[in-house]
Design a protein around this motif. Structure first.
Motif, short mmCIF file in Angstrom:
data_model
loop_
_atom_site.label_atom_id
_atom_site.label_comp_id
_atom_site.label_asym_id
_atom_site.label_seq_id
_atom_site.Cartn_x
_atom_site.Cartn_y
_atom_site.Cartn_z
N UNK A 1 -5.47 3.19 -4.62
CA UNK A 1 -5.84 2.10 -3.71
C UNK A 1 -6.84 1.14 -4.39
N UNK A 2 -7.77 1.73 -5.14
CA UNK A 2 -8.76 0.90 -5.83
C UNK A 2 -8.06 -0.01 -6.84
N UNK A 3 -7.11 0.55 -7.53
CA UNK A 3 -6.36 -0.21 -8.54
C UNK A 3 -5.56 -1.34 -7.88
N UNK B 1 -6.33 11.11 -6.15
CA UNK B 1 -5.21 10.33 -6.66
C UNK B 1 -4.95 9.08 -5.82
N UNK B 2 -4.93 9.28 -4.49
CA UNK B 2 -4.63 8.19 -3.55
C UNK B 2 -5.75 7.15 -3.56
N UNK C 1 -13.24 1.26 0.40
CA UNK C 1 -12.34 2.41 0.53
C UNK C 1 -13.18 3.64 0.88
N UNK C 2 -12.97 4.15 2.11
CA UNK C 2 -13.72 5.34 2.52
C UNK C 2 -12.78 6.53 2.47
N UNK C 3 -13.27 7.67 1.96
CA UNK C 3 -12.42 8.86 2.04
C UNK C 3 -13.19 10.01 2.66
N UNK D 1 0.83 -1.21 0.00
CA UNK D 1 0.00 0.00 0.00
C UNK D 1 0.87 1.26 0.00
N UNK D 2 1.83 1.31 0.92
CA UNK D 2 2.58 2.55 1.06
C UNK D 2 3.67 2.72 -0.01
N UNK D 3 4.11 1.59 -0.58
CA UNK D 3 5.04 1.72 -1.71
C UNK D 3 4.30 2.29 -2.91
#
Ligand code: ADP
Ligand code: ASP
Ligand code: MG
Length: 400
Positions: A319-321, A314-315, A329-331, A277-279
């Motif tokens: 994440x979805x991809x 963008x983020x 995925x909640x934003x 995720x973070x990479x």
């Protein structure tokens, strides 16, 4: 004696204010033999230019955006030089490139590589007041670059370092660095001195009175830095090294409204998931700040983190991809970060619990927490932003 003075957007916000700056510069010229003035764009100009670009595209070409944004500072620099010359003074304005500020080609967020100060020194030796357009430089390929929002502070510190200036004065629309934003808490107190370390935390956590990279560079290059108002002659705030300071427990409260949160629900609880995720986010140059991972259950877990608001879309897409359609995925961009900063925290306990209790008493729910040796940051709903700042300011008795 050489001084670098930087005047921010509000200080050069209209033609009369630019003339006011010209008069201040002329007055300083009597004290200092050499003056380099770094200017911002007139207030609102940079945003206006970005809006113009957004007419064509939500994500305008970054190289061209830098070409556009650099015009704001060039406009002010030329107007100030014209004003100085009309008053009988010898002055010249220079773009970032003409002033020799070489950067990387990370358009809209370029890093300074080097300053070739030959041109500035030549102009100074001819007795000129040198006015430099802040916030900009050029890359090795010759293209114009900009240094990120608030970047004129960074330009000023960089030129002060390169020229070995005796002093770098940052002129703005408040009298200096306060215990919190004086526009949110009128009882905020001006600090006579603040350590580089605390200033860096305050700036990084949202106190935009100084851009964080400028503080970092000032510390590294040992630039003597002062912030003060361009509208009066009050003494400002000196940014100094920590040793000289009496260590206050808490020195300030910062507010960052440019925060958004993403929560990933029911992701697989297995080694390597956080790394992937973070990479992914790092590869897209998205700055992740706070991270919370819950204790796993049923082989799945929830992970929450914050990103700058303009990176939220963008983020989420990234994440979805990466995670596919099974993960929720909640934003949420309706959040802010409030932070308590103080070097005295290193040696005291109970600082954090006082903050939590004070916010609880006001009915403010804390959604995320992160701490370091000298700061406590909390994510709260944006409707509580100002109340949280004032509550924390009061609980640490910063108003007396
Ligand atoms: P400039 O255009 O001169 O660069 P900025 O708007 O970038 O000025 O920064 C000055 C503003 O920073 C002030 O008007 C104030 O509202 C805000 N600010 C936030 N936190 C603080 C703080 N702790 N002390 C002083 N000002 C602060
Ligand atoms: N004009 C730029 C901005 O608004 C840089 C600065 O003012 O420091 O971000
Ligand atoms: Mg600024």
């Amino acid at each position: 004696m050489l001084v670098v003075q930087k005047y921010g957007g509000t200080s050069v916000g209209n033609l009369e204010r630019i003339e006011n700056v010209a008069n201040r510069v002329i007055k300083s010229k009597k004290t200092y033999k050499d003056i380099v003035v770094v200017v911002s764009a007139m207030s609102g100009r940079t945003n206006q230019l970005i809006e113009n670009a957004n007419f064509y595209s939500e994500f305008p070409n970054k190289k061209e955006l830098d070409m556009l944004l650099s015009c704001g500072e060039r406009e002010t620099a030329a107007l100030l030089a014209i004003s100085l010359i009309s008053k009988g003074y010898n002055a010249i304005s220079l773009s970032g490139k003409e002033a020799g500020l070489l950067t990387t080609d990370d358009y809209t967020n370029a890093k300074i590589i080097d300053i070739d100060s030959t041109r500035i020194k030549k102009e100074l030796s001819e007795g000129k007041i040198v006015v430099v357009a802040g916030f900009q430089g050029y890359a090795a390929n010759g293209n114009t670059t900009t240094l990120g929002r608030g970047g004129s502070d960074l330009s000023a510190v960089a030129f002060a370092g390169a020229l070995n200036a005796d002093l770098c004065e940052i002129y703005t629309d408040v009298d200096g660095v306060y215990t919190t934003d004086p526009r949110i808490e009128p009882k905020a107190k001006k600090l006579d001195k603040v350590s580089y370390e605390e200033m860096l935390e305050l700036a990084s956590l949202g106190a935009k009175v100084l851009q964080n990279r400028s503080v970092e560079l000032a510390k590294k290059l040992n630039v003597k830095l002062v912030t003060r108002s361009s509208f009066n002659d009050n003494s400002g705030t000196i940014i100094t090294s920590e040793e000289k300071m009496e260590q206050a427990l808490v020195s300030g409260i910062a507010l960052d409204k440019n925060q958004a949160r993403i929560v990933l629900r029911r992701i697989e609880d297995k080694p390597g998931i956080a790394a992937s995720i973070f990479t992914t986010l790092a590869k897209k140059d998205i700055n992740v700040d706070m991270i919370i991972q819950n204790v796993g259950h049923d082989g799945t877990t929830n992970l929450g983190f914050t990103v700058p608001q303009n990176e939220l879309k963008n983020a989420s897409e990234a994440m979805r991809e990466l995670l596919g359609s099974d993960v929720v995925i909640e934003s949420d961009s309706d959040i802010v970060k409030v932070s308590v900063v103080g070097v005295g925290m290193k040696t005291h306990s109970g600082v954090a619990s006082a903050a939590f209790e004070a916010l609880a008493n006001e009915g403010i729910n804390i959604q995320m927490i992160s701490t370091s040796e000298i700061k406590i940051s909390m994510i709260v709903s944006s409707k509580y932003a100002e109340l949280a700042v004032r509550t924390l300011h009061k609980v640490y008795k910063l108003d007396n």
